[in-house]
Scaffold this motif. Structure first.
Motif, PDB file in Angstrom:
ATOM      1  N   UNK A  79      71.898  66.366  38.652  1.00  0.00           N
ATOM      2  CA  UNK A  79      72.435  67.112  39.966  1.00  0.00           C
ATOM      3  C   UNK A  79      71.321  66.874  40.929  1.00  0.00           C
ATOM      4  N   UNK A  80      70.032  67.799  40.927  1.00  0.00           N
ATOM      5  CA  UNK A  80      68.793  67.692  41.802  1.00  0.00           C
ATOM      6  C   UNK A  80      69.006  65.897  41.788  1.00  0.00           C
ATOM      7  N   UNK A  81      68.977  65.023  41.097  1.00  0.00           N
ATOM      8  CA  UNK A  81      68.525  63.438  41.182  1.00  0.00           C
ATOM      9  C   UNK A  81      69.425  63.493  42.493  1.00  0.00           C
ATOM     10  N   UNK A  82      70.571  63.184  41.545  1.00  0.00           N
ATOM     11  CA  UNK A  82      71.674  62.350  42.639  1.00  0.00           C
ATOM     12  C   UNK A  82      72.230  63.216  44.108  1.00  0.00           C
ATOM     13  N   UNK A  83      71.714  64.478  44.473  1.00  0.00           N
ATOM     14  CA  UNK A  83      71.202  65.211  45.409  1.00  0.00           C
ATOM     15  C   UNK A  83      70.101  64.552  46.498  1.00  0.00           C
ATOM     16  N   UNK A  84      69.124  64.179  45.848  1.00  0.00           N
ATOM     17  CA  UNK A  84      68.236  63.207  45.939  1.00  0.00           C
ATOM     18  C   UNK A  84      68.527  61.750  46.605  1.00  0.00           C
ATOM     19  N   UNK A  85      68.517  61.062  45.458  1.00  0.00           N
ATOM     20  CA  UNK A  85      69.768  60.311  45.974  1.00  0.00           C
ATOM     21  C   UNK A  85      70.758  60.018  47.546  1.00  0.00           C
ATOM     22  N   UNK A  86      71.385  60.466  47.729  1.00  0.00           N
ATOM     23  CA  UNK A  86      71.766  60.424  48.589  1.00  0.00           C
ATOM     24  C   UNK A  86      71.263  60.893  49.786  1.00  0.00           C
ATOM     25  N   UNK A  87      70.638  61.258  50.217  1.00  0.00           N
ATOM     26  CA  UNK A  87      69.626  61.691  51.155  1.00  0.00           C
ATOM     27  C   UNK A  87      68.794  60.867  52.047  1.00  0.00           C
TER      28      UNK A  87
END
Length: 87
Positions: A79-87
């Motif tokens: 979840x934290x990795x996918x959140x970072x990619x979205x930014x």
């Protein structure tokens, strides 16, 4: 040769038995003990068997807990990795 029942199936069967009989399987009821007395050697063997069942159940629960913790950590990391990619 079939494998022994899992502790989960044993637990389910024990719960059903307890619901119907108000005591553990293979353990005499209080009424039976009052009526027939208690054979200490036999009772010790029964209790040792129950302790072994409980020990195996605790080990299984610990394994499941560890598995679930690892799954939770993996989900949290994803979840934290996918959140970072979205930014």
């Amino acid at each position: 040769m079939s494998s022994p029942p899992t502790t989960t199936s044993l637990t389910r069967r024990n719960q059903n038995y307890i619901d119907q009989n108000n005591h553990l399987p293979e353990v005499p009821s209080a009424k039976e003990m009052e009526k027939n007395g208690v054979q200490l050697g036999e009772m010790n063997m029964i209790l040792l068997k129950k302790i072994e069942e409980l020990t195996l159940y605790v080990i299984e629960l610990k394994k499941r807990t560890l598995f679930l913790k690892n799954e939770w950590r993996a989900c949290k990391k994803y979840k934290s990795l996918t959140k970072r990619k979205r930014k």
